[in-house]
Design a protein around this motif. Structure first.
Motif, PDB file in Angstrom:
ATOM      1  N   MET A 118      -6.538  -0.393  17.703  1.00 15.87           N
ATOM      2  CA  MET A 118      -5.822  -1.624  16.696  1.00 15.87           C
ATOM      3  C   MET A 118      -6.329  -2.884  17.656  1.00 15.87           C
ATOM      4  N   GLN A 119      -6.892  -2.873  18.771  1.00 13.51           N
ATOM      5  CA  GLN A 119      -7.130  -4.049  19.450  1.00 13.51           C
ATOM      6  C   GLN A 119      -8.518  -4.449  19.308  1.00 13.51           C
ATOM      7  N   TYR A 120      -8.643  -5.673  18.524  1.00 13.55           N
ATOM      8  CA  TYR A 120     -10.001  -6.312  18.245  1.00 13.55           C
ATOM      9  C   TYR A 120     -10.966  -6.308  19.452  1.00 13.55           C
ATOM     10  N   VAL A 161      -9.082 -14.044   5.745  1.00 11.02           N
ATOM     11  CA  VAL A 161     -10.270 -13.630   5.671  1.00 11.02           C
ATOM     12  C   VAL A 161     -10.254 -12.099   6.440  1.00 11.02           C
ATOM     13  N   TYR A 162     -10.898 -11.111   5.640  1.00 11.43           N
ATOM     14  CA  TYR A 162     -10.684  -9.578   6.291  1.00 11.43           C
ATOM     15  C   TYR A 162     -12.111  -9.381   6.637  1.00 11.43           C
ATOM     16  N   ASN A 163     -12.001  -9.062   8.034  1.00  9.62           N
ATOM     17  CA  ASN A 163     -13.296  -8.478   8.814  1.00  9.62           C
ATOM     18  C   ASN A 163     -13.226  -6.839   9.004  1.00  9.62           C
ATOM     19  N   CYS A 164     -14.413  -6.383   9.067  1.00 12.68           N
ATOM     20  CA  CYS A 164     -14.297  -4.786   9.459  1.00 12.68           C
ATOM     21  C   CYS A 164     -15.185  -5.128  10.889  1.00 12.68           C
ATOM     22  N   ALA A 165     -14.580  -4.042  11.640  1.00 14.85           N
ATOM     23  CA  ALA A 165     -15.502  -3.840  12.838  1.00 14.85           C
ATOM     24  C   ALA A 165     -15.738  -2.582  13.240  1.00 14.85           C
ATOM     25  N   GLY A 171     -12.194  -0.537  12.357  1.00 13.33           N
ATOM     26  CA  GLY A 171     -10.966  -1.241  12.257  1.00 13.33           C
ATOM     27  C   GLY A 171     -11.327  -2.612  11.238  1.00 13.33           C
ATOM     28  N   TRP A 172     -10.137  -2.703  10.346  1.00 13.21           N
ATOM     29  CA  TRP A 172     -10.092  -3.939   9.666  1.00 13.21           C
ATOM     30  C   TRP A 172      -9.072  -5.042  10.356  1.00 13.21           C
ATOM     31  N   PHE A 173      -9.439  -5.999  10.426  1.00 12.51           N
ATOM     32  CA  PHE A 173      -8.672  -7.223  10.811  1.00 12.51           C
ATOM     33  C   PHE A 173      -8.656  -8.488   9.804  1.00 12.51           C
ATOM     34  N   ARG A 174      -7.678  -9.173  10.131  1.00 12.02           N
ATOM     35  CA  ARG A 174      -7.529 -10.357   9.077  1.00 12.02           C
ATOM     36  C   ARG A 174      -7.256 -11.691   9.760  1.00 12.02           C
ATOM     37  N   GLN A 175      -7.520 -12.666   9.218  1.00  8.51           N
ATOM     38  CA  GLN A 175      -7.090 -13.909   9.896  1.00  8.51           C
ATOM     39  C   GLN A 175      -6.954 -15.076   8.779  1.00  8.51           C
ATOM     40  N   ALA A 176      -5.728 -15.598   8.687  1.00  6.56           N
ATOM     41  CA  ALA A 176      -5.307 -16.613   7.838  1.00  6.56           C
ATOM     42  C   ALA A 176      -5.429 -17.990   8.416  1.00  6.56           C
ATOM     43  N   PRO A 177      -5.539 -19.071   7.804  1.00  9.60           N
ATOM     44  CA  PRO A 177      -5.970 -20.283   8.359  1.00  9.60           C
ATOM     45  C   PRO A 177      -4.807 -20.744   9.212  1.00  9.60           C
ATOM     46  N   GLY A 178      -4.908 -21.258  10.434  1.00  9.39           N
ATOM     47  CA  GLY A 178      -3.986 -21.659  11.494  1.00  9.39           C
ATOM     48  C   GLY A 178      -3.119 -20.536  12.027  1.00  9.39           C
ATOM     49  N   CYS A 186      -7.104   1.066  11.299  1.00 12.66           N
ATOM     50  CA  CYS A 186      -8.389   1.519  11.704  1.00 12.66           C
ATOM     51  C   CYS A 186      -8.401   2.835  11.151  1.00 12.66           C
ATOM     52  N   ILE A 187      -9.653   3.500  11.220  1.00 12.43           N
ATOM     53  CA  ILE A 187      -9.942   4.983  11.168  1.00 12.43           C
ATOM     54  C   ILE A 187     -10.888   5.491  12.133  1.00 12.43           C
ATOM     55  N   SER A 188     -10.710   6.665  12.717  1.00 13.62           N
ATOM     56  CA  SER A 188     -11.403   7.575  13.628  1.00 13.62           C
ATOM     57  C   SER A 188     -12.880   7.578  12.910  1.00 13.62           C
ATOM     58  N   SER A 189     -13.799   8.166  13.822  1.00 11.49           N
ATOM     59  CA  SER A 189     -15.153   8.324  13.281  1.00 11.49           C
ATOM     60  C   SER A 189     -15.341   9.545  12.392  1.00 11.49           C
ATOM     61  N   SER A 190     -14.218  10.353  12.409  1.00  7.17           N
ATOM     62  CA  SER A 190     -14.353  11.555  11.527  1.00  7.17           C
ATOM     63  C   SER A 190     -13.429  11.229  10.210  1.00  7.17           C
ATOM     64  N   GLY A 191     -12.761  10.344  10.348  1.00 11.95           N
ATOM     65  CA  GLY A 191     -11.656   9.749   9.072  1.00 11.95           C
ATOM     66  C   GLY A 191     -10.400  10.999   9.164  1.00 11.95           C
ATOM     67  N   GLY A 192     -10.346  11.422  10.271  1.00  9.73           N
ATOM     68  CA  GLY A 192      -8.918  12.371  10.430  1.00  9.73           C
ATOM     69  C   GLY A 192      -7.857  11.683  10.911  1.00  9.73           C
ATOM     70  N   SER A 193      -8.188  10.627  11.617  1.00 12.97           N
ATOM     71  CA  SER A 193      -7.011   9.867  12.040  1.00 12.97           C
ATOM     72  C   SER A 193      -6.971   8.355  11.528  1.00 12.97           C
ATOM     73  N   THR A 194      -5.922   7.770  11.184  1.00 13.72           N
ATOM     74  CA  THR A 194      -5.678   6.615  10.652  1.00 13.72           C
ATOM     75  C   THR A 194      -4.577   5.743  11.300  1.00 13.72           C
ATOM     76  N   ASN A 195      -4.471   4.600  11.390  1.00 12.53           N
ATOM     77  CA  ASN A 195      -3.387   3.628  11.810  1.00 12.53           C
ATOM     78  C   ASN A 195      -3.270   2.357  10.866  1.00 12.53           C
ATOM     79  N   TYR A 196      -2.187   1.849  10.862  1.00  9.35           N
ATOM     80  CA  TYR A 196      -1.946   0.804   9.842  1.00  9.35           C
ATOM     81  C   TYR A 196      -0.845  -0.306  10.840  1.00  9.35           C
ATOM     82  N   ALA A 197      -1.137  -1.454  10.519  1.00  9.03           N
ATOM     83  CA  ALA A 197       0.000  -2.398  10.839  1.00  9.03           C
ATOM     84  C   ALA A 197       1.034  -2.284   9.973  1.00  9.03           C
ATOM     85  N   ASP A 198       2.510  -2.310  10.616  1.00  7.52           N
ATOM     86  CA  ASP A 198       3.509  -2.188   9.867  1.00  7.52           C
ATOM     87  C   ASP A 198       3.696  -3.161   8.553  1.00  7.52           C
TER      88      ASP A 198
END
Length: 124
Positions: free
Chosen positions: A106-108, A93-97, A35-42, A50-62
């Motif tokens: 999509m839940q961190y 700041v963008y983090n991967c997990a 998963g990729w997540f991000r956090q802006a100041p404040g 996020c992407i599944s282990s095989s890469g066959g499934s993905t999800n995006y925030a609107d």
């Protein structure tokens, strides 16, 4: 030692593009969804994609759908986030997990391993 390292952040003008990388060391990403997540100041941490282990499934925030693309190269043990048409509100700041499961979520709180993050600044 299990480690995730993000790279590719930087300063870009509105409308520009960046590609973030998330490289794993100490373990293979083959069995992990990412998963990729991000956090802006404040602001609260926000899910991005996020992407599944095989890469066959993905999800995006609107907020990034149609502009960002997540992909992975398991041979290189790396996941990518291609970011196009960047906006000032993408600044964060963008983090991967990683979590050992097939389907991504999509839940961190579900993720076990986190990188240190890379700064993305979109400004003219």
């Amino acid at each position: 030692q299990l480690q995730l390292v993000e790279s590719g952040g930087g300063l870009v003008q509105p409308g520009g593009s960046l590609r973030l990388s998330c490289a794993a060391s100490g373990f293979t990403l083959d069995y992990y969804s990412i998963g990729w997540f991000r956090q802006a100041p404040g602001k609260e941490r926000e899910r991005v994609s996020c992407i599944s282990s095989s890469g066959g499934s993905t999800n995006y925030a609107d907020s990034v759908k149609g502009r960002f693309t997540i992909s992975r190269d398991n041979a290189k043990n790396t996941v990518y986030l291609q970011m196009n048409s960047l906006k000032p509100e993408d600044t964060a700041v963008y983090n991967c997990a990683a979590v050992r499961r097939y389907f991504c979520v999509m839940q961190y709180a579900s993720y076990n391993y986190w990188g240190q993050g890379t700064q993305v600044t979109v400004s003219s």
